[in-house]
Design an enzyme around this catalytic site. Structure first.
Site, mmCIF file in Angstrom:
data_model
loop_
_atom_site.group_PDB
_atom_site.id
_atom_site.type_symbol
_atom_site.label_atom_id
_atom_site.label_comp_id
_atom_site.label_asym_id
_atom_site.label_seq_id
_atom_site.Cartn_x
_atom_site.Cartn_y
_atom_site.Cartn_z
ATOM 1 N N MET A 194 0.798 -1.216 0.000
ATOM 2 C CA MET A 194 0.000 0.000 0.000
ATOM 3 C C MET A 194 0.836 1.274 0.000
ATOM 4 O O MET A 194 0.430 2.229 -0.649
ATOM 5 C CB MET A 194 -0.957 -0.053 1.201
ATOM 6 C CG MET A 194 -1.326 1.250 1.812
ATOM 7 S SD MET A 194 -0.138 1.704 3.142
ATOM 8 C CE MET A 194 -0.186 0.335 4.258
ATOM 9 N N PRO A 195 1.973 1.313 0.646
ATOM 10 C CA PRO A 195 2.711 2.570 0.428
ATOM 11 C C PRO A 195 3.056 2.729 -1.050
ATOM 12 O O PRO A 195 3.410 1.768 -1.718
ATOM 13 C CB PRO A 195 3.999 2.387 1.250
ATOM 14 C CG PRO A 195 3.683 1.324 2.261
ATOM 15 C CD PRO A 195 2.715 0.407 1.569
ATOM 16 N N VAL A 196 2.879 3.951 -1.530
ATOM 17 C CA VAL A 196 3.260 4.288 -2.898
ATOM 18 C C VAL A 196 4.278 5.417 -2.794
ATOM 19 O O VAL A 196 4.003 6.450 -2.179
ATOM 20 C CB VAL A 196 2.049 4.756 -3.736
ATOM 21 C CG1 VAL A 196 2.498 5.223 -5.115
ATOM 22 C CG2 VAL A 196 1.017 3.648 -3.864
#
Lengths: 61, 61, 61, 61, 61, 61
Positions: free
Chosen positions: B1-3
């Site tokens: 989920m981190p971008v």
């Protein structure tokens, strides 16, 4: 530290980009007091087939 | 989920991009505990005529 | 000049953000040769009701 | 891998966000063939005093 | 006023982009009530050597 | 169609935001010829603990 991202259709000349960068930087420093050498302006050119308004690509208008 | 979005001037080699992606992903997973397969790293190359610092395009420096 | 934007779910501590900023900056300067004082890292916290994976909000998982 | 960022004025309900995330994900997977579990949708709420159209903040309209 | 940014790997056809823009705009207007002519959809194509998942560039997969 | 995103530290007044939006919009329309009612300016406020320069959070400076 302010970072300004300008997203627009491709096709502007280098001179228009030069002027945008110069004048937007001036606005930012004058209004916020940020030091000029902290201001980044990034211009993002987007092809007409990659941008739609009202559901229709600019390439189709 | 981190971008993670890395905006920089164009001109880096594929190998530099490979290394950036690998090492930034490692930092993210180690510090936040996010699973590796959830981490996206997107490198955005910007032409020198599209990025200004202190009101001056890199193309003009 | 490199600007790194880290988009993730809210809830990280200040210490985790401090460490992310420090280590990502180190990766950028080591791999690209950019001077350290040109590197901006911006961490964007997003609420769980504002991020979906596979069509489902994290707030609903 | 597709990441969709929806920037809009704050004030939508959780249910509207849930529906946006669900339906945008469905469009992406159907049109591009990307696997559903690779699609991130991030909704960014912006206060009315932070968004201007035609030079006027929404807070002033 | 809603602005939707779709970040994905390059390689989609114009027709896929046309369909993405049309259908995402329809979702936005139906769910949020925003007028259609206020919706911008910007599709950003990223080369496979500029996007990594799990620390590995798509160009290397 | 131009969309301008201004990322900066939080703490500006509404009046500063009003002025930024007004003047940046004027620059965009004058330099590019875009119609005023097509210009969006989005100001993004970032907490001092979420932005680092040279590897150090503004909250720590």
């Amino acid at each position: 530290m302010p970072v300004v991202i300008v997203k627009m259709l491709e096709g502007r000349t280098t001179d228009q980009k030069r002027q945008l960068a110069r004048e937007i930087t001036d606005v930012i420093t004058r209004v916020t007091g940020a030091p000029e050498d902290q201001v980044d302006v990034v211009i993002e050119d987007h092809p007409r087939e990659n941008w739609a308004k009202a559901g229709v690509l600019y390439a189709d208008k």
